[in-house]
Design a protein around this motif. Structure first.
Motif, PDB file in Angstrom:
ATOM      1  N   TRP A   4      37.854  62.929  -3.287  1.00 47.73           N
ATOM      2  CA  TRP A   4      36.625  62.207  -2.957  1.00 47.73           C
ATOM      3  C   TRP A   4      35.393  63.031  -3.277  1.00 47.73           C
ATOM      4  CZ3 TRP A   4      36.926  57.247  -1.102  1.00 47.73           C
ATOM      5  CH2 TRP A   4      38.198  56.817  -0.683  1.00 47.73           C
ATOM      6  N   GLY A   5      34.335  62.332  -3.674  1.00 50.00           N
ATOM      7  CA  GLY A   5      33.046  62.970  -3.825  1.00 50.00           C
ATOM      8  C   GLY A   5      32.369  63.127  -2.479  1.00 50.00           C
ATOM      9  N   GLN A   6      31.199  63.727  -2.491  1.00 55.02           N
ATOM     10  CA  GLN A   6      30.533  64.074  -1.243  1.00 55.02           C
ATOM     11  C   GLN A   6      29.798  62.906  -0.611  1.00 55.02           C
ATOM     12  OE1 GLN A   6      29.404  64.640  -4.184  1.00 55.02           O
ATOM     13  NE2 GLN A   6      27.168  64.677  -4.252  1.00 55.02           N
ATOM     14  N   GLY A   7      29.655  61.817  -1.304  1.00 54.73           N
ATOM     15  CA  GLY A   7      28.952  60.655  -0.756  1.00 54.73           C
ATOM     16  C   GLY A   7      27.488  60.657  -1.143  1.00 54.73           C
ATOM     17  N   THR A   8      26.984  59.489  -1.453  1.00 55.04           N
ATOM     18  CA  THR A   8      25.570  59.346  -1.801  1.00 55.04           C
ATOM     19  C   THR A   8      24.991  58.165  -1.024  1.00 55.04           C
ATOM     20  OG1 THR A   8      24.013  59.149  -3.641  1.00 55.04           O
ATOM     21  CG2 THR A   8      26.040  57.891  -3.832  1.00 55.04           C
ATOM     22  N   GLN A   9      23.828  58.376  -0.459  1.00 59.79           N
ATOM     23  CA  GLN A   9      23.223  57.356   0.391  1.00 59.79           C
ATOM     24  C   GLN A   9      22.530  56.288  -0.441  1.00 59.79           C
ATOM     25  OE1 GLN A   9      23.156  57.089   3.937  1.00 59.79           O
ATOM     26  NE2 GLN A   9      22.261  55.081   3.488  1.00 59.79           N
ATOM     27  N   VAL A  10      22.791  55.038  -0.106  1.00 57.67           N
ATOM     28  CA  VAL A  10      22.076  53.899  -0.670  1.00 57.67           C
ATOM     29  C   VAL A  10      21.428  53.159   0.486  1.00 57.67           C
ATOM     30  CG1 VAL A  10      22.313  51.667  -1.818  1.00 57.67           C
ATOM     31  CG2 VAL A  10      23.553  53.661  -2.689  1.00 57.67           C
ATOM     32  N   THR A  11      20.114  52.987   0.403  1.00 56.20           N
ATOM     33  CA  THR A  11      19.364  52.302   1.450  1.00 56.20           C
ATOM     34  C   THR A  11      18.594  51.151   0.842  1.00 56.20           C
ATOM     35  OG1 THR A  11      19.120  54.368   2.694  1.00 56.20           O
ATOM     36  CG2 THR A  11      17.639  52.553   3.264  1.00 56.20           C
ATOM     37  N   VAL A  12      18.792  49.971   1.397  1.00 53.61           N
ATOM     38  CA  VAL A  12      18.100  48.774   0.915  1.00 53.61           C
ATOM     39  C   VAL A  12      17.243  48.241   2.052  1.00 53.61           C
ATOM     40  CG1 VAL A  12      18.341  46.501  -0.118  1.00 53.61           C
ATOM     41  CG2 VAL A  12      20.060  48.270  -0.583  1.00 53.61           C
ATOM     42  N   SER A  13      15.952  48.311   1.863  1.00 54.78           N
ATOM     43  CA  SER A  13      15.035  47.822   2.891  1.00 54.78           C
ATOM     44  C   SER A  13      13.691  47.524   2.259  1.00 54.78           C
ATOM     45  CB  SER A  13      14.881  48.848   4.012  1.00 54.78           C
ATOM     46  OG  SER A  13      14.164  49.967   3.553  1.00 54.78           O
ATOM     47  N   VAL A  68      40.622  67.805  -8.476  1.00 54.34           N
ATOM     48  CA  VAL A  68      39.591  67.126  -9.258  1.00 54.34           C
ATOM     49  C   VAL A  68      38.264  67.258  -8.512  1.00 54.34           C
ATOM     50  CG1 VAL A  68      38.779  64.909 -10.131  1.00 54.34           C
ATOM     51  CG2 VAL A  68      41.199  65.505 -10.296  1.00 54.34           C
ATOM     52  N   GLN A  69      37.249  67.672  -9.222  1.00 55.26           N
ATOM     53  CA  GLN A  69      35.901  67.737  -8.634  1.00 55.26           C
ATOM     54  C   GLN A  69      35.095  66.546  -9.110  1.00 55.26           C
ATOM     55  OE1 GLN A  69      34.376  71.617  -9.685  1.00 55.26           O
ATOM     56  NE2 GLN A  69      35.185  72.494  -7.799  1.00 55.26           N
ATOM     57  N   LEU A  70      34.390  65.945  -8.188  1.00 53.44           N
ATOM     58  CA  LEU A  70      33.617  64.747  -8.481  1.00 53.44           C
ATOM     59  C   LEU A  70      32.139  65.014  -8.237  1.00 53.44           C
ATOM     60  CD1 LEU A  70      36.002  62.227  -6.744  1.00 53.44           C
ATOM     61  CD2 LEU A  70      35.712  62.533  -9.186  1.00 53.44           C
ATOM     62  N   GLN A  71      31.330  64.632  -9.209  1.00 49.60           N
ATOM     63  CA  GLN A  71      29.886  64.794  -9.105  1.00 49.60           C
ATOM     64  C   GLN A  71      29.238  63.430  -9.211  1.00 49.60           C
ATOM     65  OE1 GLN A  71      28.091  67.741  -8.520  1.00 49.60           O
ATOM     66  NE2 GLN A  71      26.487  66.204  -8.174  1.00 49.60           N
ATOM     67  N   ALA A  72      28.690  62.979  -8.102  1.00 46.81           N
ATOM     68  CA  ALA A  72      28.048  61.673  -8.079  1.00 46.81           C
ATOM     69  C   ALA A  72      26.541  61.835  -8.222  1.00 46.81           C
ATOM     70  CB  ALA A  72      28.372  60.947  -6.779  1.00 46.81           C
ATOM     71  N   SER A  73      25.916  60.839  -8.814  1.00 42.71           N
ATOM     72  CA  SER A  73      24.468  60.826  -8.944  1.00 42.71           C
ATOM     73  C   SER A  73      23.977  59.393  -8.857  1.00 42.71           C
ATOM     74  CB  SER A  73      24.038  61.468 -10.261  1.00 42.71           C
ATOM     75  OG  SER A  73      24.588  60.775 -11.358  1.00 42.71           O
ATOM     76  N   GLY A  74      22.667  59.266  -8.707  1.00 40.49           N
ATOM     77  CA  GLY A  74      22.077  57.947  -8.537  1.00 40.49           C
ATOM     78  C   GLY A  74      21.895  57.645  -7.063  1.00 40.49           C
ATOM     79  N   GLY A  75      21.810  56.383  -6.741  1.00 43.30           N
ATOM     80  CA  GLY A  75      21.601  56.005  -5.347  1.00 43.30           C
ATOM     81  C   GLY A  75      20.149  56.151  -4.955  1.00 43.30           C
ATOM     82  N   GLY A  76      19.903  56.216  -3.653  1.00 42.27           N
ATOM     83  CA  GLY A  76      18.539  56.310  -3.169  1.00 42.27           C
ATOM     84  C   GLY A  76      18.142  55.034  -2.461  1.00 42.27           C
ATOM     85  N   SER A  77      16.887  54.645  -2.633  1.00 46.09           N
ATOM     86  CA  SER A  77      16.350  53.486  -1.922  1.00 46.09           C
ATOM     87  C   SER A  77      15.945  52.382  -2.886  1.00 46.09           C
ATOM     88  CB  SER A  77      15.129  53.898  -1.096  1.00 46.09           C
ATOM     89  OG  SER A  77      15.479  54.849  -0.121  1.00 46.09           O
ATOM     90  N   ALA A 113      31.136  61.575 -12.194  1.00 49.03           N
ATOM     91  CA  ALA A 113      31.854  62.280 -13.244  1.00 49.03           C
ATOM     92  C   ALA A 113      32.913  63.174 -12.611  1.00 49.03           C
ATOM     93  CB  ALA A 113      30.882  63.111 -14.072  1.00 49.03           C
ATOM     94  N   ALA A 114      34.107  63.132 -13.179  1.00 49.47           N
ATOM     95  CA  ALA A 114      35.212  63.936 -12.669  1.00 49.47           C
ATOM     96  C   ALA A 114      35.479  65.119 -13.592  1.00 49.47           C
ATOM     97  CB  ALA A 114      36.469  63.080 -12.552  1.00 49.47           C
ATOM     98  N   SER A 115      35.740  66.238 -12.962  1.00 51.12           N
ATOM     99  CA  SER A 115      36.173  67.424 -13.694  1.00 51.12           C
ATOM    100  C   SER A 115      37.597  67.730 -13.280  1.00 51.12           C
ATOM    101  CB  SER A 115      35.268  68.614 -13.364  1.00 51.12           C
ATOM    102  OG  SER A 115      33.945  68.370 -13.765  1.00 51.12           O
ATOM    103  N   ALA A 116      38.496  67.691 -14.262  1.00 50.38           N
ATOM    104  CA  ALA A 116      39.905  67.858 -13.927  1.00 50.38           C
ATOM    105  C   ALA A 116      40.598  68.704 -14.984  1.00 50.38           C
ATOM    106  CB  ALA A 116      40.592  66.502 -13.819  1.00 50.38           C
ATOM    107  N   SER A 117      41.595  69.433 -14.542  1.00 50.94           N
ATOM    108  CA  SER A 117      42.381  70.245 -15.456  1.00 50.94           C
ATOM    109  C   SER A 117      43.843  70.144 -15.072  1.00 50.94           C
ATOM    110  CB  SER A 117      41.912  71.698 -15.386  1.00 50.94           C
ATOM    111  OG  SER A 117      42.705  72.525 -16.217  1.00 50.94           O
ATOM    112  N   GLY A 118      44.656  69.824 -16.058  1.00 49.28           N
ATOM    113  CA  GLY A 118      46.090  69.779 -15.808  1.00 49.28           C
ATOM    114  C   GLY A 118      46.599  68.544 -15.084  1.00 49.28           C
ATOM    115  N   VAL A 119      45.745  67.576 -14.901  1.00 50.61           N
ATOM    116  CA  VAL A 119      46.146  66.329 -14.252  1.00 50.61           C
ATOM    117  C   VAL A 119      45.632  65.165 -15.082  1.00 50.61           C
ATOM    118  CG1 VAL A 119      46.122  67.353 -11.947  1.00 50.61           C
ATOM    119  CG2 VAL A 119      44.068  66.204 -12.799  1.00 50.61           C
ATOM    120  N   GLU A 120      46.159  64.005 -14.791  1.00 49.39           N
ATOM    121  CA  GLU A 120      45.743  62.800 -15.503  1.00 49.39           C
ATOM    122  C   GLU A 120      45.056  61.874 -14.512  1.00 49.39           C
ATOM    123  OE1 GLU A 120      48.900  60.682 -17.372  1.00 49.39           O
ATOM    124  OE2 GLU A 120      47.696  58.885 -17.713  1.00 49.39           O
TER     125      GLU A 120
END
Length: 119
Positions: A109-118, A1-10, A22-29
């Motif tokens: 797992w997706g690649q990770g997205t940074q969230v910074t709160v300051s 399964v390939q995962l594409q994350a978006s959003g995040g930031g500061s 969003a997940a891209s999957a074939s042949g699995v549930e």
């Protein structure tokens, strides 16, 4: 399964951010998707998860500020983060739990997205 994350930031304390995965999957549930996070020097912790069909699970410490939702047809989950605090600063990792036709279960797992709160 390939995962594409978006959003995040500061964001500023008290602010709002929204993550998508969003997940891209074939042949699995896909049976469960959600988010973990890892702050510097800390262990990875569950933020929220959503099972296919709609049931959800939250970290007790985040319940009430974060909301997970999803679209099963699109294999997509969303995380709305309200009233953000500096301690929410972390790398957020999307995950998908899925099973094969032989009922073997795996997690990707997706690649990770940074969230910074300051301020």
């Amino acid at each position: 399964v390939q995962l594409q994350a978006s959003g995040g930031g500061s964001a500023q304390p008290g602010g709002f951010l929204r993550l998508s995965c969003a997940a891209s999957a074939s042949g699995v549930e896909i049976i469960r998707m959600g988010w973990y996070r890892q702050a510097p020097g800390k262990e990875r912790e569950l933020v929220a998860a959503r099972n296919t069909g709609g049931s959800t699970e939250y970290s007790d410490s985040l319940k009430g500020r974060f909301t997970i939702s999803g679209d099963d047809a699109k294999s997509t989950v969303y995380l709305e983060m309200n009233s953000l605090r500096p301690e929410d600063t972390a790398v957020y990792y999307c995950f998908a739990r899925f099973k094969t036709f032989r009922d073997f279960h795996y997690t990707d797992w997706g690649q990770g997205t940074q969230v910074t709160v300051s301020s």
